[in-house]
Design a protein around this motif. Structure first.
Motif, PDB file in Angstrom:
ATOM      1  N   TRP A 107     -36.344  71.058 -37.016  1.00 35.82           N
ATOM      2  CA  TRP A 107     -36.862  70.317 -37.499  1.00 35.82           C
ATOM      3  C   TRP A 107     -38.296  70.577 -38.539  1.00 35.82           C
ATOM      4  O   TRP A 107     -38.757  69.987 -39.351  1.00 35.82           O
ATOM      5  CB  TRP A 107     -37.887  69.435 -36.288  1.00 35.82           C
ATOM      6  CG  TRP A 107     -38.541  68.226 -36.405  1.00 35.82           C
ATOM      7  CD1 TRP A 107     -38.156  66.950 -36.418  1.00 35.82           C
ATOM      8  CD2 TRP A 107     -39.956  68.174 -36.780  1.00 35.82           C
ATOM      9  NE1 TRP A 107     -39.161  66.276 -36.840  1.00 35.82           N
ATOM     10  CE2 TRP A 107     -40.377  66.755 -37.095  1.00 35.82           C
ATOM     11  CE3 TRP A 107     -41.100  68.910 -36.917  1.00 35.82           C
ATOM     12  CZ2 TRP A 107     -41.673  66.424 -37.322  1.00 35.82           C
ATOM     13  CZ3 TRP A 107     -42.414  68.832 -37.103  1.00 35.82           C
ATOM     14  CH2 TRP A 107     -42.495  67.308 -37.362  1.00 35.82           C
ATOM     15  N   ARG A 111     -39.359  70.490 -43.213  1.00 34.74           N
ATOM     16  CA  ARG A 111     -40.560  69.777 -43.459  1.00 34.74           C
ATOM     17  C   ARG A 111     -41.700  70.763 -44.317  1.00 34.74           C
ATOM     18  O   ARG A 111     -42.340  70.301 -45.040  1.00 34.74           O
ATOM     19  CB  ARG A 111     -41.289  69.300 -42.287  1.00 34.74           C
ATOM     20  CG  ARG A 111     -40.419  68.049 -41.904  1.00 34.74           C
ATOM     21  CD  ARG A 111     -40.803  67.433 -40.509  1.00 34.74           C
ATOM     22  NE  ARG A 111     -40.127  66.254 -40.272  1.00 34.74           N
ATOM     23  CZ  ARG A 111     -39.000  66.033 -39.779  1.00 34.74           C
ATOM     24  NH1 ARG A 111     -37.997  67.079 -39.870  1.00 34.74           N
ATOM     25  NH2 ARG A 111     -38.423  64.779 -39.751  1.00 34.74           N
ATOM     26  N   GLN A 114     -41.187  71.117 -47.821  1.00 35.04           N
ATOM     27  CA  GLN A 114     -41.490  70.003 -48.455  1.00 35.04           C
ATOM     28  C   GLN A 114     -43.139  70.219 -48.665  1.00 35.04           C
ATOM     29  O   GLN A 114     -43.744  70.301 -49.691  1.00 35.04           O
ATOM     30  CB  GLN A 114     -41.433  68.794 -47.880  1.00 35.04           C
ATOM     31  CG  GLN A 114     -39.942  68.242 -47.672  1.00 35.04           C
ATOM     32  CD  GLN A 114     -39.688  66.951 -47.086  1.00 35.04           C
ATOM     33  OE1 GLN A 114     -40.730  66.158 -46.804  1.00 35.04           O
ATOM     34  NE2 GLN A 114     -38.564  66.967 -46.365  1.00 35.04           N
ATOM     35  N   LEU A 115     -43.795  70.771 -47.381  1.00 36.40           N
ATOM     36  CA  LEU A 115     -45.045  70.973 -47.554  1.00 36.40           C
ATOM     37  C   LEU A 115     -45.558  72.089 -48.682  1.00 36.40           C
ATOM     38  O   LEU A 115     -46.390  71.929 -49.264  1.00 36.40           O
ATOM     39  CB  LEU A 115     -45.597  71.426 -46.278  1.00 36.40           C
ATOM     40  CG  LEU A 115     -47.328  71.968 -45.971  1.00 36.40           C
ATOM     41  CD1 LEU A 115     -48.117  70.908 -46.541  1.00 36.40           C
ATOM     42  CD2 LEU A 115     -47.362  72.672 -44.602  1.00 36.40           C
ATOM     43  N   GLN A 118     -45.574  70.665 -52.335  1.00 35.24           N
ATOM     44  CA  GLN A 118     -46.553  69.730 -52.637  1.00 35.24           C
ATOM     45  C   GLN A 118     -47.898  70.438 -52.596  1.00 35.24           C
ATOM     46  O   GLN A 118     -48.903  70.193 -53.034  1.00 35.24           O
ATOM     47  CB  GLN A 118     -46.719  68.602 -51.330  1.00 35.24           C
ATOM     48  CG  GLN A 118     -45.372  67.673 -51.648  1.00 35.24           C
ATOM     49  CD  GLN A 118     -45.502  66.624 -50.592  1.00 35.24           C
ATOM     50  OE1 GLN A 118     -46.550  66.173 -50.005  1.00 35.24           O
ATOM     51  NE2 GLN A 118     -44.317  66.075 -50.238  1.00 35.24           N
ATOM     52  N   GLN A 244     -30.637  66.868 -37.407  1.00 32.93           N
ATOM     53  CA  GLN A 244     -31.197  67.721 -38.686  1.00 32.93           C
ATOM     54  C   GLN A 244     -30.108  68.742 -39.063  1.00 32.93           C
ATOM     55  O   GLN A 244     -30.085  69.757 -39.806  1.00 32.93           O
ATOM     56  CB  GLN A 244     -32.233  68.397 -38.160  1.00 32.93           C
ATOM     57  CG  GLN A 244     -33.452  67.623 -38.041  1.00 32.93           C
ATOM     58  CD  GLN A 244     -34.111  66.882 -39.131  1.00 32.93           C
ATOM     59  OE1 GLN A 244     -33.990  67.182 -40.217  1.00 32.93           O
ATOM     60  NE2 GLN A 244     -34.506  65.672 -38.611  1.00 32.93           N
ATOM     61  N   TRP A 282     -50.993  66.456 -43.107  1.00 35.68           N
ATOM     62  CA  TRP A 282     -49.566  66.290 -43.563  1.00 35.68           C
ATOM     63  C   TRP A 282     -48.577  66.198 -42.422  1.00 35.68           C
ATOM     64  O   TRP A 282     -47.459  65.451 -42.856  1.00 35.68           O
ATOM     65  CB  TRP A 282     -49.395  67.468 -44.480  1.00 35.68           C
ATOM     66  CG  TRP A 282     -48.204  67.298 -45.377  1.00 35.68           C
ATOM     67  CD1 TRP A 282     -48.271  67.303 -46.786  1.00 35.68           C
ATOM     68  CD2 TRP A 282     -46.799  67.553 -45.018  1.00 35.68           C
ATOM     69  NE1 TRP A 282     -47.107  67.053 -47.240  1.00 35.68           N
ATOM     70  CE2 TRP A 282     -46.107  67.458 -46.357  1.00 35.68           C
ATOM     71  CE3 TRP A 282     -45.960  67.886 -44.040  1.00 35.68           C
ATOM     72  CZ2 TRP A 282     -44.697  67.380 -46.513  1.00 35.68           C
ATOM     73  CZ3 TRP A 282     -44.716  68.191 -44.025  1.00 35.68           C
ATOM     74  CH2 TRP A 282     -43.861  67.797 -45.158  1.00 35.68           C
ATOM     75  N   LEU A 283     -48.427  67.015 -41.549  1.00 34.77           N
ATOM     76  CA  LEU A 283     -47.525  67.041 -40.380  1.00 34.77           C
ATOM     77  C   LEU A 283     -47.495  65.621 -39.769  1.00 34.77           C
ATOM     78  O   LEU A 283     -46.459  64.990 -39.351  1.00 34.77           O
ATOM     79  CB  LEU A 283     -47.677  67.968 -39.267  1.00 34.77           C
ATOM     80  CG  LEU A 283     -47.255  69.460 -39.843  1.00 34.77           C
ATOM     81  CD1 LEU A 283     -47.787  70.395 -38.666  1.00 34.77           C
ATOM     82  CD2 LEU A 283     -45.995  69.485 -40.188  1.00 34.77           C
ATOM     83  N   ASN A 285     -48.374  62.707 -41.301  1.00 31.01           N
ATOM     84  CA  ASN A 285     -47.832  61.771 -42.065  1.00 31.01           C
ATOM     85  C   ASN A 285     -46.236  62.090 -42.075  1.00 31.01           C
ATOM     86  O   ASN A 285     -45.647  60.936 -42.373  1.00 31.01           O
ATOM     87  CB  ASN A 285     -48.224  61.996 -43.387  1.00 31.01           C
ATOM     88  CG  ASN A 285     -49.646  61.564 -43.664  1.00 31.01           C
ATOM     89  OD1 ASN A 285     -50.228  60.926 -42.889  1.00 31.01           O
ATOM     90  ND2 ASN A 285     -50.465  62.266 -44.745  1.00 31.01           N
ATOM     91  N   ALA A 286     -45.690  63.104 -41.981  1.00 30.48           N
ATOM     92  CA  ALA A 286     -44.375  63.592 -41.941  1.00 30.48           C
ATOM     93  C   ALA A 286     -43.610  62.765 -40.589  1.00 30.48           C
ATOM     94  O   ALA A 286     -42.598  62.406 -40.702  1.00 30.48           O
ATOM     95  CB  ALA A 286     -44.177  65.085 -42.012  1.00 30.48           C
TER      96      ALA A 286
END
Length: 288
Positions: A107, A111, A114-115, A118, A244, A282-283, A285-286
């Motif tokens: 999981w 992510r 992506q973090l 960004q 996943q 951020w997490l 929001n994810a």
């Protein structure tokens, strides 16, 4: 003394002596006031002298504490200087994120990629934990824990409701046309979960099949899923983790809900850095 006191005790003394407050020291080190008090007491017992004079509403250093504090300050300064000389100086501290290996793999990994894309300036440090006792506020800015959320001293954010279902390799799935077909297969058990194979078999109406199956038990889901993907049996896993992966299939549509879930957790008493706050948000929001 034949050996130095534990570093945690020395950190508690240094922080409490500098702030003249067990509560402030606890906030600084991310532990409770009671934990600081206990460490100071253990340190005083080891040294055989009192380091603090405890008043009704305040705290002062004893003569022994005053005499010893400069040496402790110098020692920590030397450690800091030596660390900088060997490993270099960084402008920001890494954000420590602790979770179970299966959450990291299935999981968290996509992510965090992506973090990083960004927010490439953020420095992260990942720490693994398997058992509940591996978790705790010390040493981690953010955690992903599994359970019912019955923890004190933390702020929690649920990843969502959980349900478990059987998964296996595509080859084994070809022969599993119904739950009854599990007879004779190996059921891969991961210990430490409130709901396991007995719960799923009962929900599927084939509770009697457990006696007709082989069993292989592991202490973590990473291993049960690895065995399942290589044809070693049928594992029970969370739908969130299964979705996943591309090396496993779900032979049945039947799943069993559980009141345990994964939680995003951080200590509520600790000073939070801007970097840790950014990762936390951020997490969140994810998850949303």
């Amino acid at each position: 003394m034949s050996a130095l006191p534990p570093l945690l005790w020395l950190q508690a003394f240094e922080s409490a002596a500098r702030t003249l407050s067990f509560t402030a020291a606890g906030n600084e080190l991310g532990v409770t006031q009671a934990a600081i008090s206990q460490r100071i007491r253990l340190l005083e017992d080891r040294l055989g002298q009192k380091l603090f004079v405890r008043h009704a509403r305040s705290l002062t250093l004893s003569p022994a504490g005053q005499a010893w504090l400069p040496s402790i300050h110098d020692a920590f300064a030397r450690i800091s200087e030596g660390t900088s000389e060997v490993f270099g100086v960084t402008s920001e501290q890494p954000v420590t994120l602790r979770s179970t290996p299966v959450i990291q793999q299935s999981w968290l990994a996509p992510r965090l990629i992506q973090l990083h894309h960004q927010h490439p300036h953020l420095s992260l440090r990942l720490v693994s934990a398997i058992w509940p006792d591996d978790f705790g506020p010390e040493g981690a800015d953010i955690e992903i824990r599994y359970g019912r959320g019955e923890w004190s001293g933390v702020e929690m954010w649920p990843l969502g409701d959980e349900e478990l279902l059987p998964v296996c390799s595509p080859r084994i799935a070809q022969g599993l046309t119904s739950p009854e077909a599990l007879a004779g297969h190996t059921l891969l058990h991961a210990v430490g979960f409130g709901v396991g194979w007995p719960g799923w078999l009962q929900t599927a109406g084939v509770a009697h099949l457990e006696a007709e199956c082989h069993a292989l038990t592991c202490d973590n889901q990473v291993m049960t899923l690895a065995l399942a993907s290589q044809g070693g049996g049928v594992a029970l896993t969370h739908r969130r983790l299964f979705e996943q992966r591309d090396d496993l299939v779900a032979p049945f549509s039947i799943s069993v809900p559980t009141d345990e879930r994964f939680w995003l957790v951080r200590p509520s008493r600790r000073h939070v850095s801007d970097e840790a706050t950014a990762v936390w948000q951020w997490l969140q929001n994810a998850i949303a």
